[in-house]
Design an enzyme around this catalytic site. Structure first.
Site, PDB file in Angstrom:
ATOM      1  CD  GLU A  28      24.716  50.640  41.976  1.00  8.62           C
ATOM      2  OE1 GLU A  28      24.732  51.189  40.855  1.00  8.62           O
ATOM      3  OE2 GLU A  28      25.592  49.839  42.360  1.00  8.62           O
ATOM      4  NE  ARG A  76      32.213  40.079  32.197  1.00  4.15           N
ATOM      5  CZ  ARG A  76      33.518  40.280  32.225  1.00  4.15           C
ATOM      6  NH1 ARG A  76      34.224  40.132  31.121  1.00  4.15           N
ATOM      7  NH2 ARG A  76      34.132  40.646  33.338  1.00  4.15           N
ATOM      8  N   GLY A  77      28.616  41.100  34.619  1.00  2.02           N
ATOM      9  CA  GLY A  77      28.942  40.555  35.940  1.00  2.02           C
ATOM     10  C   GLY A  77      30.372  40.058  35.958  1.00  2.02           C
TER      11      GLY A  77
HETATM   12  P1  FAD Z   1      30.704  44.090  29.214  1.00  4.71           P
HETATM   13  O1  FAD Z   1      30.076  45.265  28.590  1.00  4.71           O
HETATM   14  O2  FAD Z   1      30.375  42.744  28.661  1.00  4.71           O
HETATM   15  O3  FAD Z   1      32.286  44.315  29.139  1.00  4.71           O
HETATM   16  C1  FAD Z   1      33.191  43.447  29.836  1.00  4.71           C
HETATM   17  C2  FAD Z   1      34.545  43.418  29.112  1.00  4.71           C
HETATM   18  O4  FAD Z   1      34.393  42.743  27.853  1.00  4.71           O
HETATM   19  C3  FAD Z   1      35.111  44.786  28.769  1.00  4.71           C
HETATM   20  O5  FAD Z   1      36.509  44.695  28.873  1.00  4.71           O
HETATM   21  C4  FAD Z   1      34.668  45.030  27.338  1.00  4.71           C
HETATM   22  O6  FAD Z   1      35.558  45.885  26.639  1.00  4.71           O
HETATM   23  C5  FAD Z   1      34.677  43.618  26.769  1.00  4.71           C
HETATM   24  N1  FAD Z   1      33.611  43.382  25.796  1.00  4.71           N
HETATM   25  C6  FAD Z   1      32.354  43.897  25.831  1.00  4.71           C
HETATM   26  N2  FAD Z   1      31.627  43.401  24.812  1.00  4.71           N
HETATM   27  C7  FAD Z   1      32.441  42.552  24.132  1.00  4.71           C
HETATM   28  C8  FAD Z   1      32.257  41.731  22.988  1.00  4.71           C
HETATM   29  N3  FAD Z   1      31.086  41.697  22.348  1.00  4.71           N
HETATM   30  N4  FAD Z   1      33.304  40.958  22.568  1.00  4.71           N
HETATM   31  C9  FAD Z   1      34.486  40.993  23.222  1.00  4.71           C
HETATM   32  N5  FAD Z   1      34.728  41.772  24.306  1.00  4.71           N
HETATM   33  C10 FAD Z   1      33.712  42.537  24.762  1.00  4.71           C
HETATM   34  N6  FAD Z   1      28.250  43.484  38.888  1.00  4.71           N
HETATM   35  C11 FAD Z   1      27.367  42.626  39.462  1.00  4.71           C
HETATM   36  O7  FAD Z   1      27.662  41.419  39.592  1.00  4.71           O
HETATM   37  N7  FAD Z   1      26.142  43.031  39.917  1.00  4.71           N
HETATM   38  C12 FAD Z   1      25.737  44.332  39.792  1.00  4.71           C
HETATM   39  O8  FAD Z   1      24.621  44.681  40.187  1.00  4.71           O
HETATM   40  C13 FAD Z   1      26.643  45.273  39.186  1.00  4.71           C
HETATM   41  N8  FAD Z   1      26.291  46.564  39.015  1.00  4.71           N
HETATM   42  C14 FAD Z   1      27.139  47.426  38.355  1.00  4.71           C
HETATM   43  C15 FAD Z   1      26.733  48.751  38.118  1.00  4.71           C
HETATM   44  C16 FAD Z   1      27.564  49.629  37.449  1.00  4.71           C
HETATM   45  C17 FAD Z   1      27.087  51.046  37.185  1.00  4.71           C
HETATM   46  C18 FAD Z   1      28.865  49.211  37.008  1.00  4.71           C
HETATM   47  C19 FAD Z   1      29.777  50.160  36.309  1.00  4.71           C
HETATM   48  C20 FAD Z   1      29.280  47.894  37.242  1.00  4.71           C
HETATM   49  C21 FAD Z   1      28.429  46.990  37.903  1.00  4.71           C
HETATM   50  N9  FAD Z   1      28.789  45.668  38.135  1.00  4.71           N
HETATM   51  C22 FAD Z   1      27.917  44.786  38.736  1.00  4.71           C
HETATM   52  C23 FAD Z   1      30.129  45.194  37.763  1.00  4.71           C
HETATM   53  C24 FAD Z   1      30.164  44.635  36.315  1.00  4.71           C
HETATM   54  O9  FAD Z   1      29.382  43.480  36.230  1.00  4.71           O
HETATM   55  C25 FAD Z   1      31.626  44.344  35.992  1.00  4.71           C
HETATM   56  O10 FAD Z   1      32.351  45.545  35.905  1.00  4.71           O
HETATM   57  C26 FAD Z   1      31.911  43.448  34.798  1.00  4.71           C
HETATM   58  O11 FAD Z   1      33.305  43.112  34.827  1.00  4.71           O
HETATM   59  C27 FAD Z   1      31.649  44.068  33.445  1.00  4.71           C
HETATM   60  O12 FAD Z   1      30.328  44.241  33.204  1.00  4.71           O
HETATM   61  P2  FAD Z   1      29.828  44.989  31.863  1.00  4.71           P
HETATM   62  O13 FAD Z   1      28.371  44.887  31.842  1.00  4.71           O
HETATM   63  O14 FAD Z   1      30.456  46.300  31.739  1.00  4.71           O
HETATM   64  O15 FAD Z   1      30.460  43.977  30.757  1.00  4.71           O
END
Ligand code: FAD
Length: 289
Positions: free
Chosen positions: A17, A109-110
């Site tokens: 990455e 989600r970010g």
């Molecule tokens: P989600 O899957 O939406 O989860 C977020 C929270 O909401 C969790 O607590 C989950 O349990 C809960 N949740 C999920 N779906 C629902 C639903 N339908 N209803 C209610 N609650 C729900 N951030 C950046 O800004 N840019 C990047 O390029 C970036 N790259 C990343 C790469 C990796 C491998 C990882 C692990 C993280 C990265 N992040 C990045 C950080 C990430 O955006 C954050 O960790 C963010 O807080 C959660 O993103 P997510 O996609 O896991 O969210």
């Protein structure tokens, strides 16, 4: 090539990455990173999407991902966040990626950044996964959290939402960094029990300095096993020793994870190809077993 197709070939996937250069650095500075990474032959390279969504940085995510495909002929995965795009802008991004030969997106989600403001067309990553699936032929990946997402009340609901993300169309998951392999292996078992059957890569971040480990732990809440606390206590104030010990720790984590049969290793390179190379060289035989 879709990333999910890389799995099941009898050896673990090894991916890297990188992040786009900061606003005041020219985009060309990424060539140095990529020139270094291409020699270690990662199966794919992912490019982060600026936290909170600053326009210029986000555009460079797409440019760099297209360049990885076209100039380096390595599969690229562009990150995209709910907070950093609207339905309309996401369609433009999908179009640009498609035109540039990028077939994979990590839908996230970010994190909300109070200084920038967040878009709200997509609330959770699963909404973005569904949208991308409806609007293009992309391999879609998602993030997962071996120790639970920091906002989650418990690991059970976190895994339930993760299953929704996979059901929405994510065909591959990449984990948050962790320092205790048992946390990851326990998580993997829970995912499989919950019916999450897509490949799950383990996210490994080599710790190179006391400051970086403290920053990482406060940002993502990763817990510190005693072995790492000891390393920090002994070498934390000796930069070169800390760096050596941090790289050795990452190599040890990777060889143990591969021995345990994980699907793949996703190395958070921090744009440091020398460190990535050192790690890759130390596991070259391990990678191909
Ligand atoms: P989600 O899957 O939406 O989860 C977020 C929270 O909401 C969790 O607590 C989950 O349990 C809960 N949740 C999920 N779906 C629902 C639903 N339908 N209803 C209610 N609650 C729900 N951030 C950046 O800004 N840019 C990047 O390029 C970036 N790259 C990343 C790469 C990796 C491998 C990882 C692990 C993280 C990265 N992040 C990045 C950080 C990430 O955006 C954050 O960790 C963010 O807080 C959660 O993103 P997510 O996609 O896991 O969210």
């Amino acid at each position: 090539m879709k990333i999910a197709e890389l799995f099941g070939r009898g050896r673990p996937v090894f991916s890297c990455e990188i992040f786009p250069p900061k606003k005041d650095s020219p985009i060309d500075s990424i060539y140095q990173t990529l020139d270094g990474l291409k020699d270690i032959r990662p199966d794919f390279i992912s490019v982060t999407y600026g936290a909170g969504g600053s326009g210029a940085v986000n555009q460079s995510t797409q440019e760099i991902a297209c360049m990885i495909e076209q100039k380096y002929h390595i599969p690229a995965m562009a990150h995209l966040t709910c907070v950093g795009c609207t339905k309309e802008s996401s369609l433009e991004i999908l179009e640009t990626l498609k035109a540039g030969g990028v077939e994979n997106i990590l839908a996230l989600r970010g994190d909300h950044n109070p200084n920038v403001g967040s878009h709200t067309d997509f609330l959770h990553a699963n909404d973005l996964v569904s949208w991308i699936r409806e609007h293009g032929d992309f391999g879609i990946s998602g993030a997962c959290y071996p120790e639970g997402h920091p906002e989650s009340p418990d690991i059970v609901s976190d895994i339930r939402y993760l299953k929704q993300k996979v059901d929405a169309g994510a065909t591959h998951l990449v984990s948050q960094l962790f320092f205790d392999n048992d946390d990851f292996l326990r998580f993997l078992e829970r995912c499989r029990l919950a019916g999450i059957d897509v490949p799950i890569e383990a996210g490994i971040m080599p710790v190179l300095s006391k400051a970086s480990i403290q920053r990482m732990v406060s940002m993502c809440g990763a817990s510190m096993p005693r072995k790492l606390t000891r390393i920090l206590a002994r070498y934390g104030d000796h930069p070169q020793a800390m760096r050596e010990a941090g790289i050795a720790y990452a190599i040890d984590q990777i060889s143990d994870l591969i021995a345990a049969g994980v699907d793949g290793i996703h190395l958070y390179t921090m744009n440091n190809p020398q460190v990535a190379r050192q790690i890759s060289d130390s596991i070259s035989a391990i990678r191909s077993v």
